[in-house]
Motif scaffolding. Sequence first.
Motif, PDB file in Angstrom:
ATOM      1  N   LEU A 263       0.726  -1.058  -0.194  1.00 11.78           N
ATOM      2  CA  LEU A 263       0.008   0.151   0.188  1.00 11.78           C
ATOM      3  C   LEU A 263       0.566   0.866  -0.175  1.00 11.78           C
ATOM      4  O   LEU A 263       0.624   2.585  -0.138  1.00 11.78           O
ATOM      5  CB  LEU A 263      -1.170   0.103   1.345  1.00 11.78           C
ATOM      6  N   GLY A 264       1.948   0.819  -0.038  1.00  9.38           N
ATOM      7  CA  GLY A 264       3.352   1.796   0.439  1.00  9.38           C
ATOM      8  C   GLY A 264       3.158   3.275   1.473  1.00  9.38           C
ATOM      9  O   GLY A 264       3.712   4.049   1.823  1.00  9.38           O
ATOM     10  N   ILE A 265       3.117   1.841   2.535  1.00  9.34           N
ATOM     11  CA  ILE A 265       2.520   2.772   3.798  1.00  9.34           C
ATOM     12  C   ILE A 265       3.549   2.984   4.752  1.00  9.34           C
ATOM     13  O   ILE A 265       4.363   3.292   5.013  1.00  9.34           O
ATOM     14  CB  ILE A 265       1.771   2.595   4.411  1.00  9.34           C
ATOM     15  N   LEU A 266       4.573   1.721   4.071  1.00 10.28           N
ATOM     16  CA  LEU A 266       5.940   0.890   4.780  1.00 10.28           C
ATOM     17  C   LEU A 266       7.378   1.215   3.370  1.00 10.28           C
ATOM     18  O   LEU A 266       6.532   0.627   2.601  1.00 10.28           O
ATOM     19  CB  LEU A 266       6.363  -0.311   5.157  1.00 10.28           C
ATOM     20  N   ASP A 267       8.370   1.201   3.272  1.00 13.66           N
ATOM     21  CA  ASP A 267       9.397   0.583   2.410  1.00 13.66           C
ATOM     22  C   ASP A 267       9.961  -0.068   2.460  1.00 13.66           C
ATOM     23  O   ASP A 267       9.847  -0.393   1.528  1.00 13.66           O
ATOM     24  CB  ASP A 267      10.619   1.834   2.399  1.00 13.66           C
ATOM     25  N   HIS A 268       9.104  -1.145   3.917  1.00 14.00           N
ATOM     26  CA  HIS A 268       9.983  -2.412   3.401  1.00 14.00           C
ATOM     27  C   HIS A 268       9.327  -3.526   4.778  1.00 14.00           C
ATOM     28  O   HIS A 268       8.762  -2.940   5.314  1.00 14.00           O
ATOM     29  CB  HIS A 268      11.732  -2.544   3.894  1.00 14.00           C
ATOM     30  N   ALA A 269       9.172  -4.178   3.654  1.00 15.60           N
ATOM     31  CA  ALA A 269       8.553  -5.441   5.429  1.00 15.60           C
ATOM     32  C   ALA A 269       9.359  -6.573   5.651  1.00 15.60           C
ATOM     33  O   ALA A 269       9.165  -7.316   6.805  1.00 15.60           O
ATOM     34  CB  ALA A 269       7.870  -6.195   4.091  1.00 15.60           C
ATOM     35  N   ALA A 270      10.207  -5.611   6.474  1.00 13.78           N
ATOM     36  CA  ALA A 270      11.991  -6.491   7.133  1.00 13.78           C
ATOM     37  C   ALA A 270      10.575  -6.823   8.184  1.00 13.78           C
ATOM     38  O   ALA A 270      10.111  -5.709   9.005  1.00 13.78           O
ATOM     39  CB  ALA A 270      12.824  -5.433   6.761  1.00 13.78           C
ATOM     40  N   THR A 271      11.177  -7.757   8.817  1.00 15.69           N
ATOM     41  CA  THR A 271      10.994  -7.459  10.580  1.00 15.69           C
ATOM     42  C   THR A 271      12.612  -8.159  11.000  1.00 15.69           C
ATOM     43  O   THR A 271      13.090  -9.298  10.360  1.00 15.69           O
ATOM     44  CB  THR A 271      10.256  -8.605  10.691  1.00 15.69           C
ATOM     45  N   ARG A 272      13.112  -8.295  12.303  1.00 13.52           N
ATOM     46  CA  ARG A 272      13.531  -9.145  13.431  1.00 13.52           C
ATOM     47  C   ARG A 272      12.995 -10.704  13.591  1.00 13.52           C
ATOM     48  O   ARG A 272      13.607 -11.217  14.395  1.00 13.52           O
ATOM     49  CB  ARG A 272      13.886  -8.084  14.196  1.00 13.52           C
ATOM     50  N   VAL A 273      12.113 -11.111  13.215  1.00 10.62           N
ATOM     51  CA  VAL A 273      11.288 -11.888  13.543  1.00 10.62           C
ATOM     52  C   VAL A 273      12.130 -12.783  12.896  1.00 10.62           C
ATOM     53  O   VAL A 273      12.447 -13.459  11.788  1.00 10.62           O
ATOM     54  CB  VAL A 273       9.799 -12.292  13.925  1.00 10.62           C
ATOM     55  N   GLU A 274      13.264 -14.323  13.401  1.00 11.22           N
ATOM     56  CA  GLU A 274      13.864 -14.887  12.820  1.00 11.22           C
ATOM     57  C   GLU A 274      13.095 -15.605  12.059  1.00 11.22           C
ATOM     58  O   GLU A 274      13.972 -15.976  10.729  1.00 11.22           O
ATOM     59  CB  GLU A 274      15.155 -15.938  14.403  1.00 11.22           C
TER      60      GLU A 274
END
Length: 300
Positions: A263-274
């Motif tokens: 949706l263009g709200i976040l630049d990336h889907a990155a998470t720190r959940v391993e």
Amino acid sequence: MPHFRVINAAVTPFTAEGKLDLKSAARLYEHSLACGLDGFFLFGSMGEWSLLTQDEQNALAEVACATISQRARLLFGIHDVSLPRILGNMERLSRFSHSHWAVILPGGWAGPADIVSYVHRLADAADRPLFVYHLPQLNGLNPSLAQWRAILAHPKVAGLKNSAGMMRPRKELQMLKRELPFELYEGDEWAIDEALALGHDGVIVGFASLGGRLLRAIADAAGAGKHDEARALQYELIEIFHQIYGENTAWWSIGQKYGLQQLGILDHAATRVESQRVLPPERQAIIRTCLDQHARWFQR
């Protein structure tokens, strides 16, 4: 007509390199406000609180306060593994202009010997109202009705987020509202229509970052006494939830973030959940299809 509050237990955005993404965070907060949400809960489970450094928490708190700027409630989670560390988090974050504290109590050998006095010690030290985040799946704590009555009688304990996912505490806590003036929020996305029909004050849920418009619609239908409409929207929410998170919620972090990225709200889907560092292509396709099929809820 009651106004049920919808509070976003917000995700924490990261860059592709895994660093805190403050620009995306500000966009997320503005998007949630545009969806009609009433507040934010930072540093909760969905916010990956245990994977943030203190400096990162401070930076995110500063952006949240500057962006939201008294337009909505702002709860800061101060959870940790001991009472001194929780109190230390409270002292560190007290310079910010948020409205409430929220805490998940530690469990296991680090848990409180006397849960009532433990919460009261936190409340006594608090410089603003405190919410207790009830998450027995995490800490194994299940206070009795008498213990809840004593906890919630403290004048600085403003209320409770109940994420137990069980009918018994949901109804028993609602019963306590006949005796005590506290706020009760549902934390289980599957039970929003049910909890609001019982008389809860609102919901604090992790899916509000992406599903804020739909959650607002469920709350408004329930507030208008349109319980059949609220139930129908609740079923739609569950269908969407399965497609974004997976039916076993295996993609509870990166799935929602990928939707927000689309949706263009976040630049990336990155998470720190391993376990969720990479979202499989087939799951990406399911999420894109979901966003298209339910487009009325997913407008930028």
